[in-house]
Design a protein around this motif. Structure first.
Motif, PDB file in Angstrom:
ATOM      1  N   UNK A  13       0.819  -1.205   0.000  1.00 53.38           N
ATOM      2  CA  UNK A  13       0.000   0.000   0.000  1.00 53.38           C
ATOM      3  C   UNK A  13       0.862   1.268   0.000  1.00 53.38           C
ATOM      4  N   UNK A  14       2.166   1.110   0.214  1.00 53.39           N
ATOM      5  CA  UNK A  14       3.054   2.270   0.209  1.00 53.39           C
ATOM      6  C   UNK A  14       3.058   3.013   1.518  1.00 53.39           C
ATOM      7  N   UNK A  15       2.703   2.332   2.606  1.00 58.37           N
ATOM      8  CA  UNK A  15       2.670   2.981   3.916  1.00 58.37           C
ATOM      9  C   UNK A  15       3.944   2.622   4.666  1.00 58.37           C
ATOM     10  N   UNK A  16       4.595   3.622   5.203  1.00 54.57           N
ATOM     11  CA  UNK A  16       5.828   3.415   5.951  1.00 54.57           C
ATOM     12  C   UNK A  16       6.253   4.693   6.619  1.00 54.57           C
ATOM     13  N   UNK A  17       7.496   4.747   7.030  1.00 55.65           N
ATOM     14  CA  UNK A  17       7.998   5.863   7.829  1.00 55.65           C
ATOM     15  C   UNK A  17       7.943   7.205   7.104  1.00 55.65           C
ATOM     16  N   UNK A  18       8.003   7.208   5.773  1.00 57.89           N
ATOM     17  CA  UNK A  18       8.046   8.469   5.044  1.00 57.89           C
ATOM     18  C   UNK A  18       6.677   8.975   4.606  1.00 57.89           C
ATOM     19  N   UNK A  19       5.625   8.318   5.012  1.00 56.97           N
ATOM     20  CA  UNK A  19       4.294   8.684   4.550  1.00 56.97           C
ATOM     21  C   UNK A  19       3.618   9.697   5.464  1.00 56.97           C
ATOM     22  N   UNK A  20       2.628  10.370   4.895  1.00 60.23           N
ATOM     23  CA  UNK A  20       1.861  11.369   5.651  1.00 60.23           C
ATOM     24  C   UNK A  20       1.131  10.704   6.812  1.00 60.23           C
ATOM     25  N   UNK A  21       0.935  11.419   7.912  1.00 63.26           N
ATOM     26  CA  UNK A  21       0.313  10.817   9.088  1.00 63.26           C
ATOM     27  C   UNK A  21      -1.155  10.453   8.895  1.00 63.26           C
ATOM     28  N   UNK A  22      -1.815  10.962   7.836  1.00 64.45           N
ATOM     29  CA  UNK A  22      -3.222  10.626   7.673  1.00 64.45           C
ATOM     30  C   UNK A  22      -3.425   9.249   7.076  1.00 64.45           C
ATOM     31  N   UNK A  23      -2.393   8.602   6.557  1.00 63.65           N
ATOM     32  CA  UNK A  23      -2.472   7.228   6.104  1.00 63.65           C
ATOM     33  C   UNK A  23      -3.208   7.043   4.790  1.00 63.65           C
ATOM     34  N   UNK A  24      -3.594   5.795   4.546  1.00 59.16           N
ATOM     35  CA  UNK A  24      -4.242   5.396   3.303  1.00 59.16           C
ATOM     36  C   UNK A  24      -5.577   4.734   3.634  1.00 59.16           C
ATOM     37  N   UNK A  25      -6.664   5.285   3.088  1.00 56.20           N
ATOM     38  CA  UNK A  25      -7.973   4.652   3.304  1.00 56.20           C
ATOM     39  C   UNK A  25      -8.015   3.381   2.469  1.00 56.20           C
ATOM     40  N   UNK A  26      -8.185   2.251   3.145  1.00 53.01           N
ATOM     41  CA  UNK A  26      -8.129   0.957   2.487  1.00 53.01           C
ATOM     42  C   UNK A  26      -9.515   0.348   2.333  1.00 53.01           C
ATOM     43  N   UNK A  27     -10.404   0.630   3.265  1.00 53.04           N
ATOM     44  CA  UNK A  27     -11.728   0.021   3.263  1.00 53.04           C
ATOM     45  C   UNK A  27     -12.747   1.080   3.623  1.00 53.04           C
ATOM     46  N   UNK A  28     -13.891   1.066   2.926  1.00 56.06           N
ATOM     47  CA  UNK A  28     -14.985   1.971   3.282  1.00 56.06           C
ATOM     48  C   UNK A  28     -16.293   1.376   2.789  1.00 56.06           C
ATOM     49  N   UNK A  29     -17.393   1.899   3.315  1.00 60.59           N
ATOM     50  CA  UNK A  29     -18.718   1.435   2.907  1.00 60.59           C
ATOM     51  C   UNK A  29     -19.576   2.635   2.522  1.00 60.59           C
ATOM     52  N   UNK A  30     -20.673   2.356   1.844  1.00 61.86           N
ATOM     53  CA  UNK A  30     -21.603   3.413   1.456  1.00 61.86           C
ATOM     54  C   UNK A  30     -22.234   4.076   2.680  1.00 61.86           C
ATOM     55  N   UNK A  31     -22.310   3.336   3.792  1.00 58.79           N
ATOM     56  CA  UNK A  31     -22.913   3.875   5.008  1.00 58.79           C
ATOM     57  C   UNK A  31     -21.978   4.818   5.772  1.00 58.79           C
ATOM     58  N   UNK A  32     -20.702   4.888   5.365  1.00 58.69           N
ATOM     59  CA  UNK A  32     -19.779   5.811   6.017  1.00 58.69           C
ATOM     60  C   UNK A  32     -18.734   5.176   6.904  1.00 58.69           C
ATOM     61  N   UNK A  33     -18.699   3.859   7.005  1.00 60.60           N
ATOM     62  CA  UNK A  33     -17.644   3.200   7.772  1.00 60.60           C
ATOM     63  C   UNK A  33     -16.345   3.232   6.967  1.00 60.60           C
ATOM     64  N   UNK A  34     -15.195   3.200   7.669  1.00 57.29           N
ATOM     65  CA  UNK A  34     -13.915   3.215   6.969  1.00 57.29           C
ATOM     66  C   UNK A  34     -12.810   2.639   7.845  1.00 57.29           C
ATOM     67  N   UNK A  35     -11.696   2.286   7.162  1.00 58.37           N
ATOM     68  CA  UNK A  35     -10.472   1.853   7.833  1.00 58.37           C
ATOM     69  C   UNK A  35      -9.308   2.520   7.126  1.00 58.37           C
ATOM     70  N   UNK A  36      -8.408   3.135   7.921  1.00 57.62           N
ATOM     71  CA  UNK A  36      -7.248   3.834   7.386  1.00 57.62           C
ATOM     72  C   UNK A  36      -5.997   3.173   7.946  1.00 57.62           C
ATOM     73  N   UNK A  37      -5.109   2.749   7.047  1.00 52.46           N
ATOM     74  CA  UNK A  37      -3.809   2.234   7.450  1.00 52.46           C
ATOM     75  C   UNK A  37      -2.927   3.443   7.734  1.00 52.46           C
ATOM     76  N   UNK A  38      -2.598   3.652   9.010  1.00 50.87           N
ATOM     77  CA  UNK A  38      -1.858   4.842   9.427  1.00 50.87           C
ATOM     78  C   UNK A  38      -0.355   4.711   9.233  1.00 50.87           C
ATOM     79  N   UNK A  39       0.188   3.562   9.602  1.00 51.34           N
ATOM     80  CA  UNK A  39       1.631   3.388   9.515  1.00 51.34           C
ATOM     81  C   UNK A  39       1.957   1.912   9.627  1.00 51.34           C
ATOM     82  N   UNK A  40       3.190   1.582   9.271  1.00 48.81           N
ATOM     83  CA  UNK A  40       3.647   0.201   9.358  1.00 48.81           C
ATOM     84  C   UNK A  40       5.154   0.179   9.528  1.00 48.81           C
ATOM     85  N   UNK A  41       5.616  -0.845  10.229  1.00 55.89           N
ATOM     86  CA  UNK A  41       7.036  -1.087  10.408  1.00 55.89           C
ATOM     87  C   UNK A  41       7.278  -2.547  10.074  1.00 55.89           C
ATOM     88  N   UNK A  42       8.293  -2.803   9.250  1.00 55.81           N
ATOM     89  CA  UNK A  42       8.615  -4.165   8.860  1.00 55.81           C
ATOM     90  C   UNK A  42       9.988  -4.561   9.369  1.00 55.81           C
TER      91      UNK A  42
END
Length: 190
Positions: free
Chosen positions: A68-97
């Motif tokens: 997803x391209x998430x890591x130490x150099x990414x913006x703190x708002x992350x990447x929205x990975x999952x969402x629904x028409x009703x307004x639910x969502x999941x954002x990948x904020x950061x990752x360390x490998x």
């Protein structure tokens, strides 16, 4: 996922596959994802589930977060990975490998009757959760756990798990997933 995210993801998968000197057929064997599906994903024509992306990442010797391209150099708002028409969502904020483990930090919002199901086929040694609003219900093959606002919990599963807001209300929470890295041919992060 949004179309732009799907296109970027496809390009990252193709680049990682080519860098690992893998054919589509070889990656299909390593990831247990069909060649047709892999081709559609690489071309940005398919919107794959997180479970499929986890299998592709394992086949490439990397992680979902790296794809997803998430890591130490990414913006703190992350990447929205999952969402629904009703307004639910999941954002990948950061990752360390590391060589053995990937650690992903997520922020979630579940509304009404929306349910997120994950973990299909990818063992997860631990998911730590902290609920900031509402109440979260976590359902695994072996257990149902409820975490109220201000509370924390942990779950371990080798099967599927489901998140939903308790009694159809709203739940906002953070999760930290500890994922075992596979020993596929390439260990380079994307």
């Amino acid at each position: 996922m949004r179309p732009a995210v799907v296109e970027q993801l496809g390009a990252r998968i193709r680049a990682a596959r080519q860098e690992a000197d893998l054919s589509v057929a070889a990656l299909a064997d390593l990831s247990d994802v069909s060649r047709r599906m892999l081709t559609q994903i690489e071309l940005g024509q398919a919107n794959p589930s997180v479970a499929i992306l986890d299998r592709i990442a394992a086949g490439l010797g990397t992680t979902f977060a790296a794809l997803m391209g998430v890591g130490a150099d990414d913006a703190p708002d992350g990447v929205e990975v999952w969402s629904t028409a009703a307004g639910s969502w999941a954002v990948l904020l950061d990752a360390v490998d590391t060589a053995a483990l990937s650690v992903e930090t997520w922020k979630w919002k579940l509304l009404g009757e929306d349910v997120y199901e994950g973990g299909a086929g990818v063992p997860i040694p631990a998911i730590m959760l902290h609920v900031t609003e509402g109440a979260l219900e976590i359902v695994t093959d072996a257990d149902v756990q409820v975490i109220e606002a201000g509370g924390s919990g942990r779950t371990v599963t080798a099967g599927t798990y489901r998140y939903r807001a308790r009694e159809g209300q709203a739940a906002v929470f953070f999760s930290v997933a500890l994922l075992t890295r596979s020993t596929a041919p390439s260990t380079r992060a994307v």
